[in-house]
Design an enzyme around this catalytic site. Structure first.
Site, mmCIF file in Angstrom:
data_model
loop_
_atom_site.group_PDB
_atom_site.id
_atom_site.type_symbol
_atom_site.label_atom_id
_atom_site.label_comp_id
_atom_site.label_asym_id
_atom_site.label_seq_id
_atom_site.Cartn_x
_atom_site.Cartn_y
_atom_site.Cartn_z
ATOM 1 N N SER A 246 -13.611 -0.436 0.475
ATOM 2 C CA SER A 246 -12.482 0.037 1.056
ATOM 3 C C SER A 246 -12.547 1.685 1.522
ATOM 4 O O SER A 246 -11.534 2.298 2.315
ATOM 5 C CB SER A 246 -11.486 -0.068 0.298
ATOM 6 O OG SER A 246 -10.882 -1.222 0.197
ATOM 7 N N LYS B 23 -11.729 2.313 5.072
ATOM 8 C CA LYS B 23 -10.558 2.795 5.860
ATOM 9 C C LYS B 23 -10.463 4.270 6.061
ATOM 10 O O LYS B 23 -9.672 4.590 7.044
ATOM 11 C CB LYS B 23 -9.457 2.374 4.743
ATOM 12 C CG LYS B 23 -9.285 0.959 4.158
ATOM 13 C CD LYS B 23 -8.115 0.915 3.583
ATOM 14 C CE LYS B 23 -7.811 -0.624 3.300
ATOM 15 N NZ LYS B 23 -8.669 -1.164 2.012
ATOM 16 N N SER C 46 -4.700 1.819 -0.842
ATOM 17 C CA SER C 46 -6.069 0.788 -0.254
ATOM 18 C C SER C 46 -5.314 -0.420 0.123
ATOM 19 O O SER C 46 -6.080 -1.366 0.071
ATOM 20 C CB SER C 46 -7.106 0.878 -1.078
ATOM 21 O OG SER C 46 -8.374 0.624 -0.452
#
Length: 253
Positions: free
Chosen positions: A41, A44, A97
């Site tokens: 993640s 991102k 997230s």
């Protein structure tokens, strides 16, 4: 010039890691900084860059689609058909997230394929040599980056005021047309209620999949000077292992 050191650099307990001077881009400390690895993640960070570069109207309300709600892993908790602003979707993607939140952003910004294509184009534009994305959330471990490239991504992301203002928040409450979300930042370094709290931290992003391991990229500022640490697959496999390592490296550097 760098100050003279009074002690040897600390060992690094991760598959790869780097500490970068944000102003010059100089590498201050590293271990296999160009090793290509899945980054989960922390992807991102680039998704946020692509979104903010498009200069969206962050107050625009959008309707959540089923493609976003069907995502797995870390979620904001979106419901199909509810409405909330793009700013609140970005908050959910950055703080908790939320894979559902970043997928909804991607759908709104031209759809999944176009969004990922723009992510890779942007990676090339900002000089990333060891990065290739497969999805906006980092769920697909066939995508990859490196500690150096991830640090460079955060260095670029920090040039966006919206990114900086959200990344530093320990928590945030936002509301949609049908529910209220209490968002707690997954980055332990910015939360004063956490043992690993580092007051100098100005933001970052965490990531985990079984293949990627626990990873983090984080920035800290002291006396107007910003350093960025990226840790991929910390040797400490506890959920806070990557934050512990990043804190140690930032503090020493």
């Amino acid at each position: 010039s760098l100050p003279s050191l009074t002690s040897d650099p600390p060992p690094i307990y991760a598959q790869s890691a780097v500490v970068i001077d944000a102003e010059s881009g100089r590498v201050l400390l590293s271990l296999d900084p160009h090793q290509r690895r899945p980054i989960a993640s922390t992807t991102k960070v680039m998704s946020s860059i692509v979104f903010l570069k498009a200069q969206p109207n962050l107050d625009e309300a959008v309707t959540v689609e089923s493609a976003a709600v069907s995502q797995i892993g870390s979620l904001m908790g979106l419901l199909s058909g509810e409405q909330l602003t793009l700013r609140d979707l970005l908050s959910g993607a950055m703080l908790v997230s939320g894979n559902d939140a970043i997928y909804q952003i991607a759908e709104h910004q031209g759809g999944f394929e176009q969004f990922v294509r723009t992510m890779n184009q942007t990676a090339t534009e900002i000089g990333l040599k060891d990065t290739s994305f497969r999805d906006p959330a980092g769920l697909d471990d066939s995508g990859y980056s490196s500690a150096f490239d991830l640090g460079t991504m955060l260095r670029y992301a920090l040039t966006f005021d919206v990114f900086r203002s959200l990344a530093i928040l320990p928590e945030l409450t936002v509301s949609s047309s049908v529910q209220t979300f209490h968002l707690t930042n997954s980055n332990r370094l910015v939360r004063s209620d956490e043992p690993l709290y580092l007051p100098d931290t100005i933001g970052g992003k965490t990531g985990f999949t079984p293949d990627a391991g626990h990873s983090i990229v984080a920035a800290a500022e002291r006396d107007g000077h910003i350093l960025i640490a990226a840790v991929l697959a910390s040797d400490d496999t506890a959920p806070d292992g990557s934050a512990r390592e990043a804190r140690r490296l930032l503090t020493w550097t």
